[in-house]
Design an enzyme around this catalytic site. Structure first.
Site, PDB file in Angstrom:
ATOM      1  N   LYS A  40       0.844  -1.205   0.000  1.00  0.00           N
ATOM      2  CA  LYS A  40       0.000   0.000   0.000  1.00  0.00           C
ATOM      3  C   LYS A  40       0.879   1.256   0.000  1.00  0.00           C
ATOM      4  O   LYS A  40       2.073   1.187   0.329  1.00  0.00           O
ATOM      5  CB  LYS A  40      -0.911  -0.017   1.229  1.00  0.00           C
ATOM      6  CG  LYS A  40      -0.184  -0.005   2.570  1.00  0.00           C
ATOM      7  CD  LYS A  40      -1.133  -0.375   3.722  1.00  0.00           C
ATOM      8  CE  LYS A  40      -0.396  -0.372   5.048  1.00  0.00           C
ATOM      9  NZ  LYS A  40      -1.190  -1.003   6.121  1.00  0.00           N
ATOM     10  N   TYR A 266      13.448  31.521   5.742  1.00  0.00           N
ATOM     11  CA  TYR A 266      12.197  32.205   6.081  1.00  0.00           C
ATOM     12  C   TYR A 266      12.103  32.484   7.572  1.00  0.00           C
ATOM     13  O   TYR A 266      12.532  31.675   8.389  1.00  0.00           O
ATOM     14  CB  TYR A 266      11.005  31.357   5.648  1.00  0.00           C
ATOM     15  CG  TYR A 266      10.752  31.345   4.156  1.00  0.00           C
ATOM     16  CD1 TYR A 266      10.713  32.535   3.427  1.00  0.00           C
ATOM     17  CD2 TYR A 266      10.537  30.153   3.482  1.00  0.00           C
ATOM     18  CE1 TYR A 266      10.457  32.522   2.060  1.00  0.00           C
ATOM     19  CE2 TYR A 266      10.280  30.120   2.111  1.00  0.00           C
ATOM     20  CZ  TYR A 266      10.233  31.319   1.410  1.00  0.00           C
ATOM     21  OH  TYR A 266       9.988  31.308   0.077  1.00  0.00           O
TER      22      TYR A 266
HETATM   23  C1  LIG Z   1      -0.314  -1.893   6.907  1.00  0.00           C
HETATM   24  C2  LIG Z   1      -0.798  -3.192   7.432  1.00  0.00           C
HETATM   25  C3  LIG Z   1       0.072  -4.271   7.625  1.00  0.00           C
HETATM   26  C4  LIG Z   1       1.575  -4.145   7.513  1.00  0.00           C
HETATM   27  O1  LIG Z   1       2.130  -3.752   8.752  1.00  0.00           O
HETATM   28  P1  LIG Z   1       3.730  -3.610   8.941  1.00  0.00           P
HETATM   29  O2  LIG Z   1       3.873  -3.160  10.340  1.00  0.00           O
HETATM   30  O3  LIG Z   1       4.186  -2.598   7.937  1.00  0.00           O
HETATM   31  O4  LIG Z   1       4.298  -4.959   8.668  1.00  0.00           O
HETATM   32  C5  LIG Z   1      -0.478  -5.503   7.964  1.00  0.00           C
HETATM   33  N1  LIG Z   1      -1.820  -5.643   8.135  1.00  0.00           N
HETATM   34  C6  LIG Z   1      -2.682  -4.615   8.004  1.00  0.00           C
HETATM   35  C7  LIG Z   1      -4.136  -4.827   8.240  1.00  0.00           C
HETATM   36  C8  LIG Z   1      -2.205  -3.352   7.654  1.00  0.00           C
HETATM   37  O5  LIG Z   1      -3.058  -2.327   7.550  1.00  0.00           O
END
Ligand SMILES: *Cc1c(COP(=O)(O)O)cnc(C)c1O
Length: 369
Positions: A40, A266
């Site tokens: 993702k 800035y």
């Molecule tokens: C993002 C996510 C993961 C991955 O978690 P990590 O800590 O990056 O390994 C796993 N399961 C769900 C439901 C997630 O939303």
């Protein structure tokens, strides 16, 4: 072989590091445990297509994305591995089915809406995954929804439950071991109830990266890892075993000599007490280096030496203090990678590697090395 030097701001992606991390995480699991690679948010800010192709070649069983559009992008790139969509929105359910993506169903509303869309499309045994809330209190059915779920699924056979899963709230936190063990126990109870009432046994999965590291007993038939694949284990000891997939580099645009009493940037946020040499870099908050990294909090790496970010971070630029560093315009600067790591840099601003990595904006060129 020395790496070619950066000539502009670039996020380098190292697929050998990815393969190494995957093999390391796999080595902690039973050989038969399936692996879902979480890709993702552009594969944690890297490049989801490049990462997914490599992971598919390495034989990963599943991909996980948050939203439908992320899954569609993978399909359009030719990815054929099953894709679990963790947080599909009802507005995209038709698109999800068109691209053979598999939704997480996590509430009566989502189940009812998805069932109606699948039915209208005359689907049979469309693969879905049931997500239960065991304590994170984010998404998920409650245990007492099982009867409702089984009732909705009975009959026409429009949907087929492939898996039952949940998500741990504090798998990286040793002080929350009792809470996590409790989540594991309720997950097992719910999954057993689903098996009994559904009349078949969907596969089970619960662990994210820290779960794999700290609760391997609860690996069931699959695990879901994101951050570990990209080189971080929420634990300095584990980080030594992993390799950073992404390295953010830039170059020195201009060098200035400033005198005592002068200010930089800035709001004149940095005031110089002495004679200083400062450099301007072509990277700023629009690239994902937020204002919270400015004003001395964070340093960058120039040929192994630390140069602090001084003054306020601008949209497209930051200024650094290079008074004690022998360097020139055009030289390469490492923002994060091996040293400093994304985790170290994130910690300087009280955040975590996940946020820094996923925040690197699409303006930054991605480059395979
Ligand atoms: C993002 C996510 C993961 C991955 O978690 P990590 O800590 O990056 O390994 C796993 N399961 C769900 C439901 C997630 O939303």
């Amino acid at each position: 072989m020395p790496m070619p030097k950066a000539t502009e701001t670039v996020l380098e992606i190292n697929l050998e590091a990815l393969a190494h991390n995957y093999q390391y995480l796999k080595s902690l699991l039973h050989p038969t445990t399936k692996f879902l690679a979480v890709v993702k948010a552009f594969a944690y800010g890297s490049d989801q297509i490049v990462i997914a192709k490599k992971m598919e070649a390495l034989g990963v069983a599943y991909f996980g994305v948050a939203y439908v559009a992320e899954g569609v992008a993978l399909r359009k790139a030719g990815i054929t591995t099953p894709i679990l969509v963790l947080h599909a929105q009802p507005a995209n359910f038709e698109t999800l089915i068109t691209h053979k993506l598999e939704p997480s169903l996590y509430s009566p509303r989502i189940l009812k809406t998805f069932l109606a869309v699948a039915k209208a499309q005359k689907q049979e045994k469309y693969p879905v995954h049931l997500k239960f809330n065991t304590g994170l209190n984010r998404l998920g059915f409650w245990e007492n929804d099982v009867d409702y779920i089984v009732d909705q699924l009975a009959g026409e056979g429009v949907l087929k439950v492939l898996s039952v899963f949940s998500h741990l709230a504090a798998s990286e936190d040793e002080n929350e071991k009792a809470f996590t063990d409790n989540q594991i126990a309720s997950f097992e109870k719910i999954a057993a109830e689903v098996d009994a009432k559904l009349g078949y046994s969907p596969f089970r999965h619960l662990l994210n990266t820290s779960g794999i590291l700290n609760y391997p007993k609860a690996q069931y038939q699959m695990v879901r890892s994101g951050i570990g694949l990209y080189g971080f284990g929420n634990d300095p000891k584990i980080d030594l075993q992993l390799q950073a997939v992404a390295t953010l580099k830039t170059v020195i645009s201009q060098i200035h000599k400033i005198e005592p009493g002068e200010s930089v940037g800035y709001n004149r946020a940095f005031h110089s007490e002495g004679y200083k040499t400062i450099a301007t870099l072509p990277i700023g908050h629009a690239d994902g280096i937020g204002r919270h990294y400015g004003n001395g909090k964070t340093y960058v790496n120039i040929a192994g030496k630390k140069a602090p970010i001084i003054g306020n971070v601008c949209m497209d630029m930051i200024m650094i203090d290079i008074s004690n560093i022998d360097c020139k315009e055009g030289d390469e600067v490492i923002i994060f990678g091996k040293l400093p790591s994304a985790e170290t840099v994130a910690a300087t601003a009280n955040t975590i590697s996940y946020e820094l990595l996923t925040g690197i904006s699409q303006r930054v060129k991605r480059k395979l090395v």
